[in-house]
Design a protein around this motif. Structure first.
Motif, PDB file in Angstrom:
ATOM      1  N   ASP A 106      15.250 -31.363  41.573  1.00 29.25           N
ATOM      2  CA  ASP A 106      15.080 -33.127  41.752  1.00 29.25           C
ATOM      3  C   ASP A 106      16.251 -33.494  41.566  1.00 29.25           C
ATOM      4  O   ASP A 106      17.251 -33.421  40.594  1.00 29.25           O
ATOM      5  N   ASP A 287      21.065 -31.751  51.512  1.00 28.65           N
ATOM      6  CA  ASP A 287      19.512 -32.421  51.773  1.00 28.65           C
ATOM      7  C   ASP A 287      19.170 -33.671  51.792  1.00 28.65           C
ATOM      8  O   ASP A 287      20.326 -34.243  51.663  1.00 28.65           O
ATOM      9  N   ASN A 288      18.647 -34.460  51.855  1.00 27.16           N
ATOM     10  CA  ASN A 288      18.506 -35.801  51.585  1.00 27.16           C
ATOM     11  C   ASN A 288      17.958 -36.572  50.889  1.00 27.16           C
ATOM     12  O   ASN A 288      17.450 -37.429  50.917  1.00 27.16           O
ATOM     13  N   GLN A 327      23.173 -35.306  55.722  1.00 24.24           N
ATOM     14  CA  GLN A 327      21.976 -34.803  55.467  1.00 24.24           C
ATOM     15  C   GLN A 327      20.988 -35.703  57.160  1.00 24.24           C
ATOM     16  O   GLN A 327      20.436 -34.886  57.264  1.00 24.24           O
ATOM     17  N   PRO A 330      19.144 -31.005  59.410  1.00 20.32           N
ATOM     18  CA  PRO A 330      18.713 -30.470  58.206  1.00 20.32           C
ATOM     19  C   PRO A 330      17.970 -29.335  58.911  1.00 20.32           C
ATOM     20  O   PRO A 330      17.502 -29.208  60.319  1.00 20.32           O
ATOM     21  N   ASN A 334      12.829 -31.330  54.867  1.00 26.60           N
ATOM     22  CA  ASN A 334      13.284 -31.642  53.685  1.00 26.60           C
ATOM     23  C   ASN A 334      11.627 -31.694  51.899  1.00 26.60           C
ATOM     24  O   ASN A 334      12.394 -32.732  50.878  1.00 26.60           O
ATOM     25  N   GLU A 337      10.830 -27.834  48.240  1.00 32.11           N
ATOM     26  CA  GLU A 337      12.578 -27.608  47.107  1.00 32.11           C
ATOM     27  C   GLU A 337      12.705 -26.282  48.273  1.00 32.11           C
ATOM     28  O   GLU A 337      14.669 -26.291  47.891  1.00 32.11           O
ATOM     29  N   LYS A 340      15.148 -27.474  50.692  1.00 29.95           N
ATOM     30  CA  LYS A 340      16.021 -28.891  50.470  1.00 29.95           C
ATOM     31  C   LYS A 340      16.922 -27.706  50.323  1.00 29.95           C
ATOM     32  O   LYS A 340      18.217 -27.971  51.078  1.00 29.95           O
ATOM     33  N   ASN A 343      18.597 -26.363  53.684  1.00 34.33           N
ATOM     34  CA  ASN A 343      19.828 -27.533  54.049  1.00 34.33           C
ATOM     35  C   ASN A 343      20.270 -27.859  53.583  1.00 34.33           C
ATOM     36  O   ASN A 343      21.569 -28.150  53.621  1.00 34.33           O
ATOM     37  N   ARG A 344      20.468 -27.595  52.219  1.00 30.56           N
ATOM     38  CA  ARG A 344      22.340 -27.518  51.046  1.00 30.56           C
ATOM     39  C   ARG A 344      22.838 -26.315  52.219  1.00 30.56           C
ATOM     40  O   ARG A 344      23.264 -25.530  51.379  1.00 30.56           O
TER      41      ARG A 344
END
Length: 351
Positions: A106, A287-288, A327, A330, A334, A337, A340, A343-344
């Motif tokens: 994170d 991600d956000n 972001q 998506p 998010n 993990e 996320k 999303n990346r």
């Protein structure tokens, strides 16, 4: 007498828990740090709490002294003994349970009195629910624990300097939504030969109790293994869906493509050489975590970096377009993990 548990491979350590009449906001007289118990010296008055390790102002993590303590199990530091662990944060009547957790990766921003320092890595956030000590004692207890391991103080004080400088945390979580001037915090850091361990104790002005919040981050790079998608599979995805998602490795919070992503770039080049009429838009997605404006800039840079890598291998720039979407799009939740990580991504979109 107070008792502090410290993660030092079974070694007993005498710990000071300084009591005083400073900002009245927090927890008990004991703090948990792994599983070894030691007996502390009697608490001195606030005037006698000068630390033997100097506070670092205008903090540069790379200039902090390197210590090599024997640590116990993650998260190294726990809530104060005798206090109940908080499982949710209640701010403005809304419980935000997902913010109190232990996650593998994170991003958290720490205030050093002059600027915000973003740190990425394994993160644990929890809270101590109880009554009995001032927040000043909470600060001095964790400061003593970190100092005894060879660490330093990064910042102790209110959020007023943060407000005066026009700074706001990108990810507030339990922090105040709009006003941070009355927030109280203590930020400490232990630099080891292989990592940085950051510790923050925090009391938001919205919380009228003596509770406090504890966040620990062990800095580390995100380890993501790139799945190589062959050119033929990319073509199939483009022909059927019009786009294909790729997961490339970049330097943390930067646009530089890591060497282990070069085989994926080679497959894109192979795809475009096999079909000279093919034109692609390269989309960067994040991600956000962090501020939206930062994520937009990061996605722009990463998309441009991928395009440059393809052009460097002989594909005309006229066949490519780079576009960052931050972001905003998506494809997974998010809140997790895994979501996320999905999303990346970098997407190839057929033009």
């Amino acid at each position: 007498m107070t008792h502090i548990r410290i993660a030092l491979a079974g070694a007993a350590l005498s710990v000071l828990a300084a009591c005083g009449s400073g900002y009245d906001a927090a927890g008990p007289t004991n703090a948990s740090v792994a599983n070894t118990t030691a007996t502390a010296a009697p608490s001195p008055s606030p005037s006698a709490t000068a630390s033997p390790v100097p506070t670092v102002a205008g903090f540069d993590p790379e200039k902090a002294p390197v210590a090599n303590p024997t640590l116990g199990a993650w998260p190294y530091f726990g809530i104060m003994d005798g206090y109940e662990r908080l499982d949710a944060v209640n701010i403005a009547g809304s419980e935000q349970k997902r913010f109190l957790e232990d996650v593998a990766y994170d991003r958290w921003e720490f205030f050093d009195g002059t600027k915000l320092i973003p740190v990425e890595g394994r993160t644990m956030t929890t809270g101590g629910k109880g009554d009995g000590a001032s927040f000043f004692q909470v600060q001095k207890t964790y400061e003593k624990l970190v100092h005894d391991l060879g660490g330093v103080t990064v910042y102790e004080g209110s959020g007023k300097p943060l407000k005066d400088k026009g700074l706001m945390f990108a990810d507030k979580r339990f922090r105040a939504n709009y006003i941070v001037e009355e927030d109280q915090m203590g930020v400490y850091m232990l630099r080891t030969p292989s990592s940085q361990i950051w510790v923050e104790v925090y009391h938001p002005w919205e919380d009228n109790s003596r509770n406090y919040w504890l966040t620990i981050v062990e800095k580390k790079a995100l380890e993501v293994k790139v799945k190589l998608i062959p050119a033929a599979e990319m073509k199939q995805g483009l022909d059927t869906a019009g786009h294909v998602a790729l997961y490339l490795n970049f330097d943390t919070d930067k646009t530089a493509i890591k060497p282990d992503s070069q085989p994926a770039i080679a497959e894109i080049v192979k795809l475009m050489k096999a079909d000279p009429a093919l034109k692609l838009t390269i989309e960067g997605h994040t991600d956000n975590a962090g501020a939206p404006a930062h994520n937009q800039s990061l996605s722009d840079g990463r998309a441009a970096a991928v395009m440059a890598a393809i052009v460097a291998q002989g594909i005309p720039a006229s066949r490519l377009q780079a576009k960052g979407l931050g972001q905003s799009k998506p494809i997974a939740d998010n809140a997790t993990e895994d979501g996320k990580a999905k999303n990346r991504r970098v997407e190839l979109v057929k033009r």
